[in-house]
Design an enzyme around this catalytic site. Structure first.
Site, mmCIF file in Angstrom:
data_model
loop_
_atom_site.group_PDB
_atom_site.id
_atom_site.type_symbol
_atom_site.label_atom_id
_atom_site.label_comp_id
_atom_site.label_asym_id
_atom_site.label_seq_id
_atom_site.Cartn_x
_atom_site.Cartn_y
_atom_site.Cartn_z
ATOM 1 N N VAL A 1 0.837 -1.200 0.000
ATOM 2 C CA VAL A 1 0.000 0.000 0.000
ATOM 3 C C VAL A 1 0.876 1.256 0.000
ATOM 4 O O VAL A 1 0.605 2.219 -0.718
ATOM 5 C CB VAL A 1 -0.961 0.010 1.201
ATOM 6 C CG1 VAL A 1 -1.854 1.244 1.162
ATOM 7 C CG2 VAL A 1 -1.813 -1.251 1.217
ATOM 8 N N ASP A 2 1.936 1.245 0.793
ATOM 9 C CA ASP A 2 2.862 2.379 0.799
ATOM 10 C C ASP A 2 3.498 2.566 -0.573
ATOM 11 O O ASP A 2 3.662 3.696 -1.054
ATOM 12 C CB ASP A 2 3.962 2.150 1.833
ATOM 13 C CG ASP A 2 3.557 2.562 3.233
ATOM 14 O OD1 ASP A 2 2.703 3.450 3.362
ATOM 15 O OD2 ASP A 2 4.082 1.999 4.200
ATOM 16 N N VAL A 3 3.895 1.468 -1.199
ATOM 17 C CA VAL A 3 4.550 1.554 -2.502
ATOM 18 C C VAL A 3 3.593 2.129 -3.542
ATOM 19 O O VAL A 3 3.953 3.039 -4.310
ATOM 20 C CB VAL A 3 5.067 0.174 -2.941
ATOM 21 C CG1 VAL A 3 5.564 0.223 -4.381
ATOM 22 C CG2 VAL A 3 6.181 -0.290 -2.011
#
Length: 381
Positions: free
Chosen positions: A165-167
């Site tokens: 999700v961060d990526v």
């Protein structure tokens, strides 16, 4: 050779992963990224280990090359003065503090744009700027539905093995920044770009979110199966697992021909994808029986030669080795006078014919580039 973003100055207040990943991608393309870190501790990921290389976290290294590190404390008036001086000259500001944090230091978008009307100001949050909730990847995977469709069955919700999700949010941030810069090039007008982890995840769930929004279908975990395509999962062969990813009827006909069971292509249960999905369990049995007669490597060679997408279940070492065999050059080495050996990094995946990504400097030590003190005036930028 100059990068496509050479001359662009980015004031990077990003921490952990989403913000730093976005700014590293832009730094690879030539931008000058100044990473603002708290003295003494710096970015949290500096302490996220193992693995370590010496005293350095490989996690921090993964998203912070091509940056300068300034150890400035926003609570120190002299440091804050220099930070404001920096953002006044910057083209881009990136921050992923809790909503309202930058405002408390006089560095919120409304204040910065008065000092610098052309600024592109990117704010990354967990749940949107109006919601003062902390956002970590695992939390968003849980509340955003990703864990509900990941794992062997609906009773075993499972996180993805990387902070995906961060990526994805970092990628969205980079796209938003570039689009805003294009607008500024045309009009001279800056703007605020907002991305958040939850919205990024819902977008990245693509067909799964669309199935609910468009048809009211709430997807569930299916292990390695695909909800809409068959055969598209992991199969056991005579020695080890093999992935088959068969996306159309022509590929299915090629698959069963190579397996020595060509009649399945005319079987009414399997003649179209939707029927193969409906009869998935029996199809898996039929294919597994045929695949059990030889090794995964043997099937890989024969099926690939016929255009059938398949492959073994690699670990990360195998995956890097495969990319190297295919000539993709997945690893780069960055020389650094402060380190005894070159810093090995995963290469930027984007290829340019004129302005390729560059690897100018290794991930910085905390405060490595902090300007020296100026008597009576704090620090110079």
């Amino acid at each position: 050779m100059s990068g496509s973003l050479e001359g662009l100055l980015i004031a990077d207040f990003g921490r952990v992963l989403a913000g730093p990943y976005a700014t590293m991608l832009l730094a690879d393309l030539g931008a000058d990224v100044v990473k603002i870190e708290r003295p003494g501790s710096g970015d949290d990921t500096r302490r996220w280990g193992p693995p370590w290389v010496g005293d350095e976290s490989t996690y921090f290294r993964s998203v912070n090359r091509n940056k300068r590190s300034f150890a400035w404390d926003l609570r120190d008036p002299d440091h804050l003065e220099q930070v404001r001086e920096l953002v006044t000259r910057a083209d881009v500001v990136v921050e992923n503090f809790l909503p309202g944090t930058m405002d408390r230091f006089g560095l919120g978008y409304d204040t910065v744009r008065e000092l610098n009307p052309g600024i592109v100001y990117c704010s990354v949050t967990g749940f949107g700027g109006q919601n003062h909730l902390p956002g970590y990847d695992l939390l968003i995977q849980a509340v955003g539905g990703l864990m509900s469709i990941t794992g062997p069955d609906p009773q075993t919700p499972t996180k993805v093995g990387v902070a995906m999700v961060d990526v994805v949010t970092g990628l969205h941030a980079a796209v938003g920044i570039l689009a805003a810069l294009r607008h500024r090039d045309r009009t001279g007008e800056g703007q605020c770009v907002e991305v958040n982890l939850l919205s990024s995840l819902l977008s990245a769930l693509v067909n799964q979110t669309s199935g609910y929004v468009g048809a009211g279908v709430i997807p569930q975990a299916m292990g390695n199966k695909h909800p809409s395509v068959a055969p598209y999962e992991v199969f056991q062969t005579g020695d080890k697992p093999l992935v088959l990813a068969v996306g159309n009827d022509r590929q299915f006909a090629s698959l069963v021909k190579v397996l020595g069971i060509p009649e399945l292509a005319q079987d009414e249960r399997y003649e179209t994808n939707d029927r193969r999905v409906a009869h998935r369990e029996q199809l898996v049995e039929d294919l597994t029986e045929a695949l059990s007669t030889d090794t995964a490597d043997a099937w890989f060679d024969r099926l690939t030669a016929e255009g059938v997408a398949c492959g073994p279940l690699n670990d990360i070492a195998d995956a890097v080795a495969l990319a190297e065999r295919l000539g993709l050059e997945p690893v780069v080495e960055i020389d650094d006078s402060n380190r005894a050996e070159p810093v090995r990094q995963v290469a930027n995946p984007i290829r340019f014919s004129v302005t390729p990504a560059t690897y100018r400097s290794a991930p910085p030590r905390l405060g490595e580039h902090t300007p020296p003190e100026r008597p009576g005036r704090g620090r110079s930028v």
